[in-house]
Design an enzyme around this catalytic site. Structure first.
Site, short mmCIF file in Angstrom:
data_model
loop_
_atom_site.label_atom_id
_atom_site.label_comp_id
_atom_site.label_asym_id
_atom_site.label_seq_id
_atom_site.Cartn_x
_atom_site.Cartn_y
_atom_site.Cartn_z
N HIS A 14 -1.49 -35.85 -13.06
CA HIS A 14 -1.77 -34.73 -12.14
C HIS A 14 -2.44 -33.62 -12.95
O HIS A 14 -2.20 -33.49 -14.15
CB HIS A 14 -0.42 -34.27 -11.58
CG HIS A 14 -0.48 -33.21 -10.54
ND1 HIS A 14 -0.68 -31.88 -10.84
CD2 HIS A 14 -0.34 -33.27 -9.18
CE1 HIS A 14 -0.65 -31.17 -9.71
NE2 HIS A 14 -0.45 -31.99 -8.70
N CYS A 25 -5.00 -33.62 -6.67
CA CYS A 25 -4.91 -33.01 -8.01
C CYS A 25 -4.92 -34.07 -9.10
O CYS A 25 -4.17 -33.97 -10.09
CB CYS A 25 -3.68 -32.13 -8.15
SG CYS A 25 -3.65 -30.74 -7.04
N GLN A 38 7.45 -36.39 -9.93
CA GLN A 38 7.66 -37.43 -8.93
C GLN A 38 8.79 -38.36 -9.34
O GLN A 38 9.57 -38.80 -8.50
CB GLN A 38 6.37 -38.25 -8.71
CG GLN A 38 5.16 -37.44 -8.25
CD GLN A 38 5.26 -37.01 -6.79
OE1 GLN A 38 6.04 -37.55 -6.00
NE2 GLN A 38 4.45 -36.03 -6.40
N ASP A 92 6.03 -35.89 -17.42
CA ASP A 92 5.92 -35.14 -16.17
C ASP A 92 6.81 -35.86 -15.15
O ASP A 92 6.46 -36.92 -14.64
CB ASP A 92 4.46 -35.12 -15.72
CG ASP A 92 4.28 -34.47 -14.35
OD1 ASP A 92 5.29 -34.21 -13.67
OD2 ASP A 92 3.12 -34.25 -13.96
N LYS A 117 9.89 -30.52 -4.60
CA LYS A 117 9.78 -31.95 -4.26
C LYS A 117 11.16 -32.60 -4.22
O LYS A 117 11.33 -33.70 -3.71
CB LYS A 117 8.89 -32.67 -5.27
CG LYS A 117 7.45 -32.17 -5.27
CD LYS A 117 6.61 -32.99 -6.20
CE LYS A 117 5.39 -32.27 -6.70
NZ LYS A 117 4.31 -32.11 -5.75
N1 PLP Z 1 2.86 -33.48 -11.55
C1 PLP Z 1 2.89 -34.31 -10.52
C2 PLP Z 1 2.93 -35.79 -10.77
C3 PLP Z 1 2.88 -33.81 -9.22
O1 PLP Z 1 2.91 -34.67 -8.18
C4 PLP Z 1 2.86 -32.41 -9.03
C5 PLP Z 1 2.79 -31.84 -7.67
O2 PLP Z 1 2.09 -32.33 -6.81
C6 PLP Z 1 2.86 -31.58 -10.14
C7 PLP Z 1 2.86 -32.14 -11.40
C8 PLP Z 1 2.83 -30.08 -10.02
O3 PLP Z 1 4.00 -29.59 -9.51
P1 PLP Z 1 4.13 -28.04 -9.14
O4 PLP Z 1 2.89 -27.70 -8.35
O5 PLP Z 1 5.35 -27.95 -8.34
O6 PLP Z 1 4.19 -27.29 -10.41
#
Ligand code: PLP
Length: 406
Positions: A122, A364, A202, A199, A225
């Site tokens: 992401h 993203c 998910q 990360d 999430k």
């Molecule tokens: N990493 C992954 C795999 C995600 O799906 C997301 C959110 O869509 C993020 C990072 C970013 O999360 P946040 O926008 O809550 O910081």
């Protein structure tokens, strides 16, 4: 026995209609809905228990501090961390990864050093590392996924060179649903002295997580999430890495003493939590984690595996639908395009008219989109309250799209 109807009754929004149809919420990958217990906790925190934390000596400040600080321990339990001192509270994964980039990586890296990333990251786990590339000449080394969307651990470990300073990898792709064997990556990387950031935005939502067993150095999660409030989250940091890390944000709360010409910092993890935090959001996240632990993450994962298998069979039957990512162990996250000219936005608009909420776009994850050779997909991402009959509604709506756009 997991009773999905009972679970659904905990989420008030699920009983509303959208465009005259019952809501079928399949955009959990972007953000999940909130159970009543979380909504009540947020209301109560504002209406009965609100004050700033860590500062006052009055009743409400002590109460708010107690509630807020209790969440650190809940997160440690949820993630299997050995101590709550390894948990830095923040606004979510984006903040957590930026903190590692600025506070840990930047002071330790120099031009020519390398960071290994998977192609399915992401942007939150890409852009902070691009900052280091732009500002310091750090090199980003990309590892592709295979045709099924799986990430080969040996390929990741094979990309390590004497210049590698970090591997930053997702636990679960937000686009393909692919899980990554992060424990194997950590084991192999640590043999070569390379730390690993995971990360978990998910991953922590769809499967039980134990950072001690994974053996990672950093594990970032995001509260919204996890059925908690937006702008809540945390990052697990291994004690050795925390000792190496410099504060990223400066301000109140993260200091011990400030004088004209010198400063001493608080001990970790508070050293990394400057300013008034998301007090109520964090309290809400604690209640969301209690809710998840009450259901049992193993039960949640089993329910979602059931949904995945059902959705997979149904979607496989639509021979005009291209589903991206066919990993055998994938989570119930389905990104797809339709044969023909229909854009993902048009498809999502038609689905929305049927009450079905999906995400359309690049999610993203533009490097992954380039790798897949698509500009956008629709994504149906399932959560703990979704049902098989909702998958039937999705399939009917997709058939309508096929009729309209074929
Ligand atoms: N990493 C992954 C795999 C995600 O799906 C997301 C959110 O869509 C993020 C990072 C970013 O999360 P946040 O926008 O809550 O910081």
């Amino acid at each position: 026995m997991y009773d999905v109807e009972k679970v659904r009754a905990d989420f008030p929004i699920l009983s509303r209609e959208v465009n005259g149809k019952p809501l079928v919420y399949l955009d959990n990958g972007a953000s999940a809905q909130k159970p009543q217990v979380v909504i009540d906790a947020v209301n109560r925190a504002y209406s009965e228990e609100y004050a700033n934390v860590h500062r006052g000596l009055h009743f409400l400040s002590n109460l708010a501090t107690e509630k807020y600080e209790a969440v650190r321990g809940k997160i440690a339990t949820f993630l299997g961390a050995a101590s709550e001192d390894a948990i830095i509270l923040n606004s979510g994964t984006t903040e957590g990864i930026n903190m590692v980039a600025y506070g840990w990586a930047m002071p330790r890296m120099e031009a020519g050093d390398e960071i290994i990333l998977s192609i399915m990251e992401h942007h939150a786990n890409i852009v902070p590392w691009h900052f280091l590339r732009e500002r310091m000449g750090v090199k980003l080394v990309w590892v592709d996924v295979d045709a099924n969307g799986d990430l080969d651990v040996e390929k990741v470990l094979g990309a390590i060179t004497p210049k590698t300073k970090l591997i930053a990898v997702t636990h679960l792709s937000n686009v393909l649903g692919t899980p990554v064997d992060v424990a194997a990556i950590c084991a192999g990387a640590h043999e070569k002295g390379v730390p690993v950031l995971v990360d978990g935005s998910q991953g922590a939502v769809h499967m039980p997580v134990n950072v001690t067993e994974i053996g990672c150095d950093f594990y970032a999660i995001t509260g919204h999430k996890l059925y908690g409030p937006s702008a809540s989250g945390a990052i697990y940091v291994h004690p050795d890495r925390m000792a190496e890390m410099r504060p990223f944000l400066g301000g109140g709360d993260m200091i011990r003493d400030v004088h004209r010409d010198e400063i001493t910092y608080n001990d970790g993890p508070m050293k990394f939590e400057a300013g008034t935090p998301g007090i109520v959001q964090t309290i809400g996240l604690g209640v969301a984690l209690d809710y998840l632990m009450g259901l049992g993450m193993g039960n949640v994962a089993a329910h979602e595996r059931d949904l995945r298998d059902y959705a997979r069979t149904k979607l496989d039957g639509l021979n005009w639908l291209n589903v991206q990512g066919q990993s055998a162990d994938k989570a119930a996250i389905f990104s797809f395009t339709l044969e023909g000219a229909a854009h993902a936005h048009d498809i999502s608009t038609v689905l929305d008219k049927r009450g079905v909420a999906v995400r359309a776009g690049h999610h993203c994850a533009q490097p992954l989109m380039e790798h897949l050779g698509v500009t956008a997909t629709c994504r149906a991402s399932f959560g703990l309250y979704n049902t098989k009959s909702e998958i039937d509604v999705l399939v009917d709506a997709l058939e309508l799209c096929h009729e309209l756009f074929a």
